[in-house]
Design a protein around this motif. Sequence first.
Motif, PDB file in Angstrom:
ATOM      1  N   ALA A 292       0.841  -1.192   0.000  1.00  0.00           N
ATOM      2  CA  ALA A 292       0.000   0.000   0.000  1.00  0.00           C
ATOM      3  C   ALA A 292       0.878   1.244   0.000  1.00  0.00           C
ATOM      4  CB  ALA A 292      -0.931  -0.001   1.200  1.00  0.00           C
ATOM      5  N   GLY A 293       0.442   2.236  -0.739  1.00  0.00           N
ATOM      6  CA  GLY A 293       1.191   3.476  -0.844  1.00  0.00           C
ATOM      7  C   GLY A 293       2.123   3.513  -2.037  1.00  0.00           C
ATOM      8  N   GLU A 294       2.603   2.352  -2.448  1.00  0.00           N
ATOM      9  CA  GLU A 294       3.533   2.259  -3.578  1.00  0.00           C
ATOM     10  C   GLU A 294       2.762   2.177  -4.897  1.00  0.00           C
ATOM     11  OE1 GLU A 294       6.904   2.404  -3.304  1.00  0.00           O
ATOM     12  OE2 GLU A 294       6.537   2.766  -1.173  1.00  0.00           O
ATOM     13  N   PRO A 295       3.282   2.772  -5.959  1.00  0.00           N
ATOM     14  CA  PRO A 295       2.608   2.659  -7.263  1.00  0.00           C
ATOM     15  C   PRO A 295       2.437   1.193  -7.674  1.00  0.00           C
ATOM     16  CG  PRO A 295       4.393   4.257  -7.349  1.00  0.00           C
ATOM     17  CD  PRO A 295       4.505   3.548  -6.029  1.00  0.00           C
ATOM     18  N   GLN A 296       1.316   0.910  -8.281  1.00  0.00           N
ATOM     19  CA  GLN A 296       1.018  -0.439  -8.759  1.00  0.00           C
ATOM     20  C   GLN A 296       1.099  -0.443 -10.281  1.00  0.00           C
ATOM     21  OE1 GLN A 296       0.113  -3.002  -6.300  1.00  0.00           O
ATOM     22  NE2 GLN A 296       1.072  -1.312  -5.160  1.00  0.00           N
TER      23      GLN A 296
ATOM     24  N   VAL B 296      -0.949   9.257 -12.576  1.00  0.00           N
ATOM     25  CA  VAL B 296      -0.060  10.008 -11.685  1.00  0.00           C
ATOM     26  C   VAL B 296       1.351  10.058 -12.272  1.00  0.00           C
ATOM     27  CG1 VAL B 296       1.086   9.990  -9.421  1.00  0.00           C
ATOM     28  CG2 VAL B 296      -1.377   9.587  -9.571  1.00  0.00           C
ATOM     29  N   ALA B 297       1.803   8.943 -12.834  1.00  0.00           N
ATOM     30  CA  ALA B 297       3.159   8.860 -13.389  1.00  0.00           C
ATOM     31  C   ALA B 297       3.292   9.540 -14.747  1.00  0.00           C
ATOM     32  CB  ALA B 297       3.573   7.391 -13.506  1.00  0.00           C
ATOM     33  N   GLY B 298       2.167   9.965 -15.336  1.00  0.00           N
ATOM     34  CA  GLY B 298       2.206  10.596 -16.648  1.00  0.00           C
ATOM     35  C   GLY B 298       2.283   9.609 -17.795  1.00  0.00           C
ATOM     36  N   GLU B 299       2.048   8.332 -17.514  1.00  0.00           N
ATOM     37  CA  GLU B 299       2.115   7.285 -18.543  1.00  0.00           C
ATOM     38  C   GLU B 299       0.833   7.198 -19.365  1.00  0.00           C
ATOM     39  OE1 GLU B 299       3.084   3.710 -16.436  1.00  0.00           O
ATOM     40  OE2 GLU B 299       4.919   4.580 -15.605  1.00  0.00           O
TER      41      GLU B 299
ATOM     42  N   LEU C 126     -12.492  13.588 -11.050  1.00  0.00           N
ATOM     43  CA  LEU C 126     -11.968  12.650 -10.066  1.00  0.00           C
ATOM     44  C   LEU C 126     -10.807  13.298  -9.342  1.00  0.00           C
ATOM     45  CD1 LEU C 126     -11.908   9.386 -12.198  1.00  0.00           C
ATOM     46  CD2 LEU C 126     -13.682  10.188 -10.632  1.00  0.00           C
ATOM     47  N   VAL C 127     -10.754  13.123  -8.032  1.00  0.00           N
ATOM     48  CA  VAL C 127      -9.628  13.579  -7.225  1.00  0.00           C
ATOM     49  C   VAL C 127      -9.002  12.326  -6.636  1.00  0.00           C
ATOM     50  CG1 VAL C 127      -8.862  14.991  -5.283  1.00  0.00           C
ATOM     51  CG2 VAL C 127     -10.814  15.746  -6.680  1.00  0.00           C
ATOM     52  N   ILE C 128      -7.713  12.117  -6.926  1.00  0.00           N
ATOM     53  CA  ILE C 128      -7.031  10.913  -6.459  1.00  0.00           C
ATOM     54  C   ILE C 128      -5.777  11.283  -5.673  1.00  0.00           C
ATOM     55  CG2 ILE C 128      -7.884   9.599  -8.444  1.00  0.00           C
ATOM     56  CD1 ILE C 128      -4.981   9.655  -9.560  1.00  0.00           C
ATOM     57  N   PRO C 129      -5.391  10.418  -4.734  1.00  0.00           N
ATOM     58  CA  PRO C 129      -4.106  10.622  -4.080  1.00  0.00           C
ATOM     59  C   PRO C 129      -2.998  10.130  -5.008  1.00  0.00           C
ATOM     60  CG  PRO C 129      -5.103   8.621  -3.247  1.00  0.00           C
ATOM     61  CD  PRO C 129      -6.107   9.259  -4.197  1.00  0.00           C
ATOM     62  N   LYS C 130      -1.836  10.726  -4.896  1.00  0.00           N
ATOM     63  CA  LYS C 130      -0.706  10.259  -5.707  1.00  0.00           C
ATOM     64  C   LYS C 130      -0.189   8.913  -5.215  1.00  0.00           C
ATOM     65  CE  LYS C 130       0.780  14.715  -7.491  1.00  0.00           C
ATOM     66  NZ  LYS C 130       1.860  15.706  -7.584  1.00  0.00           N
ATOM     67  N   VAL C 131      -0.446   8.589  -3.955  1.00  0.00           N
ATOM     68  CA  VAL C 131      -0.062   7.281  -3.413  1.00  0.00           C
ATOM     69  C   VAL C 131      -1.186   6.289  -3.662  1.00  0.00           C
ATOM     70  CG1 VAL C 131       1.510   8.202  -1.670  1.00  0.00           C
ATOM     71  CG2 VAL C 131      -0.911   7.898  -1.105  1.00  0.00           C
ATOM     72  N   HIS C 132      -0.838   5.023  -3.777  1.00  0.00           N
ATOM     73  CA  HIS C 132      -1.832   3.987  -4.063  1.00  0.00           C
ATOM     74  C   HIS C 132      -2.360   3.359  -2.780  1.00  0.00           C
ATOM     75  CE1 HIS C 132      -3.818   0.848  -6.448  1.00  0.00           C
ATOM     76  NE2 HIS C 132      -3.580   0.100  -5.385  1.00  0.00           N
ATOM     77  N   HIS C 133      -3.666   3.426  -2.637  1.00  0.00           N
ATOM     78  CA  HIS C 133      -4.414   2.682  -1.632  1.00  0.00           C
ATOM     79  C   HIS C 133      -5.678   2.231  -2.349  1.00  0.00           C
ATOM     80  CE1 HIS C 133      -1.890   3.610   1.837  1.00  0.00           C
ATOM     81  NE2 HIS C 133      -1.733   4.796   1.284  1.00  0.00           N
TER      82      HIS C 133
END
Length: 119
Positions: free
Chosen positions: A2-6, A15-18, A45-52
Amino acid sequence: MAGEPQADCLFCKIVAGEIPATIVRESETTVAFRDINPQAPTHVLVIPKVHHPDAASLVAAEPQIAADMLREAGQVALDEKLAGSGYRIVFNTGAGAGQTVFHAHAHVLGGRGLNWPPG
């Protein structure tokens, strides 16, 4: 973790611009962008930059980022001129509630009547 990009997460890729998105706001901890399948005249949509995976896991692990999301959702509503007519902030949790991307996110909806209950 959790918290790390998936690697397989659509929102982590945004978030990564991909993957491109129509970004309307960005803060140190959040990104806000237009929904590609809008359910109202304004649907951001509003998202956190961290993944949860959902809002509950985000707030349990990183409550300040959850607060950042709500602040940014309110700012989106102001920027989109929804504050006077009203708007809705929605967190869907689980497939049964309509969550299709398992990265915490808030929907900011407005620009039309939003009767309760929805649907």
